[in-house]
Design an enzyme around this catalytic site. Structure first.
Site, short mmCIF file in Angstrom:
data_model
loop_
_atom_site.label_atom_id
_atom_site.label_comp_id
_atom_site.label_asym_id
_atom_site.label_seq_id
_atom_site.Cartn_x
_atom_site.Cartn_y
_atom_site.Cartn_z
N ARG A 237 0.73 -1.33 0.07
CA ARG A 237 -0.11 -0.01 0.19
C ARG A 237 0.56 1.43 -0.06
O ARG A 237 2.10 1.43 0.50
CB ARG A 237 -0.87 -0.06 1.15
CG ARG A 237 -2.05 -0.93 1.46
CD ARG A 237 -3.16 -0.56 0.19
NE ARG A 237 -4.33 -1.60 0.31
CZ ARG A 237 -4.59 -2.55 -0.65
NH1 ARG A 237 -3.23 -3.00 -1.50
NH2 ARG A 237 -5.29 -3.41 -0.71
N GLU A 266 -3.49 7.43 -5.24
CA GLU A 266 -3.62 6.41 -6.44
C GLU A 266 -4.86 7.28 -7.36
O GLU A 266 -5.79 7.31 -6.56
CB GLU A 266 -3.62 5.13 -6.27
CG GLU A 266 -2.45 4.34 -5.54
CD GLU A 266 -2.73 2.72 -5.52
OE1 GLU A 266 -3.67 2.27 -5.59
OE2 GLU A 266 -1.43 2.18 -4.96
N HIS A 285 -0.50 -0.02 -9.87
CA HIS A 285 -1.39 -1.09 -8.78
C HIS A 285 -1.93 -2.29 -9.58
O HIS A 285 -2.99 -2.55 -9.83
CB HIS A 285 -2.21 -0.19 -8.02
CG HIS A 285 -3.08 -1.13 -6.83
ND1 HIS A 285 -3.12 -0.58 -5.70
CD2 HIS A 285 -2.71 -2.44 -6.34
CE1 HIS A 285 -3.40 -1.15 -4.72
NE2 HIS A 285 -3.14 -2.64 -5.11
C1 DGY Z 1 -5.61 -6.52 -2.70
O1 DGY Z 1 -5.78 -7.53 -3.08
O2 DGY Z 1 -5.46 -5.63 -1.51
C2 DGY Z 1 -4.81 -5.77 -3.90
O3 DGY Z 1 -4.00 -4.54 -3.65
C3 DGY Z 1 -5.86 -5.64 -5.15
O4 DGY Z 1 -5.29 -5.64 -6.15
#
Ligand code: DGY
Length: 324
Positions: A237, A266, A285
């Protein structure tokens, strides 16, 4: 049961819902559902598949406490107030495991791309700057026998460590709240303090959840302890690192480079300084973005809904205590 889905999801998930006789509607606009709209919409449904970063906070949960289930189509659930959902006895599902390989592949791709400045070199060709061969130019760094530090060695971190150990003979160290016995046995991984992780890693890859504890933990203090030739990778993240501090340490060559699949905010703006830096690789992402993995995620989310519709425990519940 009738549910709402906040994005168009892969057919694999839709098939499961249809076979289970679950009615559903999907948000088809190419923008997030504004929270007030989502609250209004959810009054007509008993369940929700949340995709992306819908803000499932105290306000939402209290306005939608009739929901029998919220199935997150992601492994991360930092967008959901879990204690509040638990208090309201709303089961929250997620999709762990199925995206570990794809996400680790993305971390590995970024590590290689940064070590050889691949994105920057590609851009040079596009800009007609391939130029003259100089043996002292365009140099990267090698990864063989270097030390990989994993911040948060769970399922995804394990997959990244496995790839690095097997492909490059990298030594694995990690920082976790508890020991990862499998990684210690299979990869000879060593658990170290956070400071040791910073000091020893040649590549430091972040695979932890975003929590109050991990938010902004990679800041100027942390980056300053890293090696000058270290590569920082984040596929977890964006809020786990401080972007201003990261730009500063890259600018001042306090670390070698960075590979990011996650940013804060983002999407990242096109004029972000990181995108112009030679030793940086940024992706939008796409950690779990393969056909196979997205099908598996949609399948798990739909199976969680199916279980809830039959009054059963979810296959993967973040707050299993709601089942008593
Ligand atoms: C998640 O699964 O948390 C990812 O970041 C989504 O693609």
């Amino acid at each position: 049961m009738k549910i709402f889905i906040t994005r168009l999801i892969p057919e694999a998930g839709i098939k499961i819902l249809k076979n289970a006789g679950i009615e559903f509607d999907q948000w088809s606009e190419r923008r997030d559902v504004p929270q007030d709209d989502l609250i209004k919409i959810c009054q007509r449904y008993e369940g929700l598949i949340s995709v992306g970063q819908d803000n499932i906070d105290k306000k939402f949960l209290n306005a939608c406490k009739h929901l029998k289930v919220i199935a997150q189509m992601a492994v991360g659930y930092d967008n959901i107030d879990i204690p509040e959902a638990t208090k309201l006895k709303i089961p929250i599902g997620n999709t762990p495991g199925v995206l570990s390989s794809a996400t680790a592949d993305t971390a590995f791709l970024l590590m290689l791309a940064v070590s050889r400045k691949a994105f920057f070199m590609h851009q040079k060709i596009i800009n007609n700057e391939w130029g003259f061969y100089e043996p002292t130019e365009n140099l990267g760094i090698e990864l063989h026998n270097k030390t990989l530090g994993i911040f948060g060695l769970g399922k995804i971190g394990f997959e990244m460590a496995k790839r690095c150990a097997k492909a490059f003979g990298m030594k694995i160290i990690y920082h976790n709240r508890s020991n990862n016995i499998l990684a210690e046995k299979e990869l000879n991984a060593k658990r170290v303090s956070f400071d040791e992780l910073l000091l020893q890693s040649d590549v430091l890859s972040v695979h932890t959840a975003l929590t109050a504890e991990t938010k902004g933990v990679f800041n100027i203090d942390a980056f300053s302890k890293m090696k000058r030739n270290a590569i920082f990778i984040n596929t977890a993240r964006g809020a786990i690192h401080n972007e201003t501090d990261l730009i500063k340490v890259l600018d001042e060559k306090m670390i070698w480079g960075a590979g990011l699949d996650v940013t804060n905010p983002e999407p990242m703006r096109a004029d972000n300084k990181l995108l112009q830096m030679p030793n940086v690789a940024v992706l939008p992402h796409i950690g779990s973005a393969t056909e196979e993995t997205r099908n598996a995620m949609a399948t798990l989310a739909a199976e969680n809904i199916d279980a809830a519709s039959k009054g059963k425990r979810l296959l993967h519940a973040v707050n299993p205590e709601v089942f008593g």
